[in-house]
Design a protein around this motif. Structure first.
Motif, mmCIF file in Angstrom:
data_model
loop_
_atom_site.group_PDB
_atom_site.id
_atom_site.type_symbol
_atom_site.label_atom_id
_atom_site.label_comp_id
_atom_site.label_asym_id
_atom_site.label_seq_id
_atom_site.Cartn_x
_atom_site.Cartn_y
_atom_site.Cartn_z
ATOM 1 N N GLU A 82 0.824 -1.213 0.000
ATOM 2 C CA GLU A 82 0.000 0.000 0.000
ATOM 3 C C GLU A 82 0.856 1.260 0.000
ATOM 4 O O GLU A 82 0.363 2.342 -0.302
ATOM 5 N N LEU A 83 2.120 1.128 0.369
ATOM 6 C CA LEU A 83 3.043 2.247 0.454
ATOM 7 C C LEU A 83 4.332 1.843 -0.245
ATOM 8 O O LEU A 83 4.850 0.755 -0.004
ATOM 9 N N LYS A 84 4.821 2.680 -1.126
ATOM 10 C CA LYS A 84 6.059 2.414 -1.850
ATOM 11 C C LYS A 84 7.230 3.020 -1.093
ATOM 12 O O LYS A 84 7.141 4.129 -0.565
ATOM 13 N N MET A 85 8.333 2.284 -1.051
ATOM 14 C CA MET A 85 9.505 2.728 -0.292
ATOM 15 C C MET A 85 10.002 4.092 -0.759
ATOM 16 O O MET A 85 10.304 4.957 0.059
ATOM 17 N N ALA A 86 10.088 4.305 -2.063
ATOM 18 C CA ALA A 86 10.620 5.577 -2.579
ATOM 19 C C ALA A 86 9.764 6.762 -2.139
ATOM 20 O O ALA A 86 10.296 7.782 -1.681
ATOM 21 N N SER A 87 8.457 6.638 -2.255
ATOM 22 C CA SER A 87 7.602 7.758 -1.864
ATOM 23 C C SER A 87 7.574 7.924 -0.345
ATOM 24 O O SER A 87 7.504 9.049 0.156
ATOM 25 N N ALA A 88 7.639 6.824 0.399
ATOM 26 C CA ALA A 88 7.667 6.907 1.862
ATOM 27 C C ALA A 88 8.939 7.611 2.324
ATOM 28 O O ALA A 88 8.902 8.433 3.238
ATOM 29 N N TRP A 89 10.057 7.310 1.685
ATOM 30 C CA TRP A 89 11.326 7.954 2.035
ATOM 31 C C TRP A 89 11.285 9.430 1.638
ATOM 32 O O TRP A 89 11.686 10.294 2.407
ATOM 33 N N ALA A 90 10.776 9.725 0.448
ATOM 34 C CA ALA A 90 10.744 11.104 -0.047
ATOM 35 C C ALA A 90 9.858 12.005 0.817
ATOM 36 O O ALA A 90 10.133 13.198 0.959
ATOM 37 N N THR A 91 8.804 11.443 1.386
ATOM 38 C CA THR A 91 7.894 12.235 2.203
ATOM 39 C C THR A 91 8.248 12.202 3.691
ATOM 40 O O THR A 91 7.561 12.815 4.507
ATOM 41 N N GLY A 92 9.303 11.477 4.051
ATOM 42 C CA GLY A 92 9.742 11.430 5.437
ATOM 43 C C GLY A 92 9.029 10.416 6.307
ATOM 44 O O GLY A 92 9.265 10.359 7.510
ATOM 45 N N VAL A 100 26.364 6.175 1.412
ATOM 46 C CA VAL A 100 25.917 6.460 0.045
ATOM 47 C C VAL A 100 25.893 5.191 -0.800
ATOM 48 O O VAL A 100 24.922 4.921 -1.518
ATOM 49 N N ARG A 101 26.933 4.395 -0.736
ATOM 50 C CA ARG A 101 26.965 3.146 -1.520
ATOM 51 C C ARG A 101 25.842 2.208 -1.106
ATOM 52 O O ARG A 101 25.226 1.566 -1.946
ATOM 53 N N ASP A 102 25.583 2.128 0.193
ATOM 54 C CA ASP A 102 24.495 1.269 0.663
ATOM 55 C C ASP A 102 23.145 1.774 0.176
ATOM 56 O O ASP A 102 22.280 0.978 -0.210
ATOM 57 N N LEU A 103 22.954 3.091 0.169
ATOM 58 C CA LEU A 103 21.695 3.656 -0.334
ATOM 59 C C LEU A 103 21.482 3.292 -1.798
ATOM 60 O O LEU A 103 20.377 2.942 -2.211
ATOM 61 N N LEU A 104 22.533 3.374 -2.588
ATOM 62 C CA LEU A 104 22.418 3.024 -4.002
ATOM 63 C C LEU A 104 22.086 1.551 -4.177
ATOM 64 O O LEU A 104 21.271 1.188 -5.035
ATOM 65 N N ARG A 105 22.692 0.687 -3.378
ATOM 66 C CA ARG A 105 22.394 -0.743 -3.466
ATOM 67 C C ARG A 105 20.981 -1.046 -2.985
ATOM 68 O O ARG A 105 20.308 -1.919 -3.536
ATOM 69 N N LEU A 106 20.534 -0.330 -1.973
ATOM 70 C CA LEU A 106 19.175 -0.547 -1.454
ATOM 71 C C LEU A 106 18.115 -0.260 -2.518
ATOM 72 O O LEU A 106 17.071 -0.905 -2.546
ATOM 73 N N ARG A 107 18.393 0.724 -3.357
ATOM 74 C CA ARG A 107 17.422 1.066 -4.417
ATOM 75 C C ARG A 107 17.102 -0.132 -5.277
ATOM 76 O O ARG A 107 15.980 -0.302 -5.720
ATOM 77 N N SER A 108 18.088 -0.978 -5.533
ATOM 78 C CA SER A 108 17.851 -2.126 -6.397
ATOM 79 C C SER A 108 17.147 -3.270 -5.673
ATOM 80 O O SER A 108 16.603 -4.158 -6.312
ATOM 81 N N ILE A 109 17.152 -3.229 -4.351
ATOM 82 C CA ILE A 109 16.513 -4.303 -3.583
ATOM 83 C C ILE A 109 15.055 -3.995 -3.301
ATOM 84 O O ILE A 109 14.177 -4.831 -3.436
ATOM 85 N N PHE A 110 14.782 -2.750 -2.863
ATOM 86 C CA PHE A 110 13.418 -2.385 -2.488
ATOM 87 C C PHE A 110 12.676 -1.895 -3.677
ATOM 88 O O PHE A 110 12.576 -1.002 -4.222
#
Length: 110
Positions: A82-92, A100-110
């Protein structure tokens, strides 16, 4: 507000979802992970091993290489789709503390 049992179950469902969606792109991505739920005063810890979430348990410390903070209801919404990780992160609604490297890798997982 969700219960402790619902949140632990949701994290295990998330672990199953990550394992099912892994297509090899997360090989070698091994990090400790914590998920803090301030509304319940709980912290769950685990490890990401090649993109799979394992060893999920309640802990007293949020110290981890990747630290997630969200409400218990947002955790359930994320797992239910019901909630997408990208939008949940963007809205706080979800806070992510990681290198930074971990954040980039997380994008491909979630």
């Amino acid at each position: 507000m969700a219960s402790e049992e619902q949140c632990e179950k949701a994290l295990h469902v998330l672990a199953d979802q990550l394992a099912a969606s892994d297509s090899g792109r997360s090989a070698g991505f091994d990090r400790t992970l914590s998920c803090t739920l301030p509304d319940l005063g709980l912290v769950f810890g685990g490890r990401l091993v090649s993109g799979r979430l394992v060893d999920i348990e309640r802990t007293d410390s949020s110290a981890a290489q990747i630290r997630l903070t969200m409400s218990s209801d947002d955790l359930l919404a994320l797992v239910d789709g019901e909630l997408k990780m990208a939008s949940a992160w963007a809205t706080g609604r979800v806070k992510v503390q990681a290198g930074v490297r971990d954040l980039l890798r997380l994008r491909s997982i979630f």
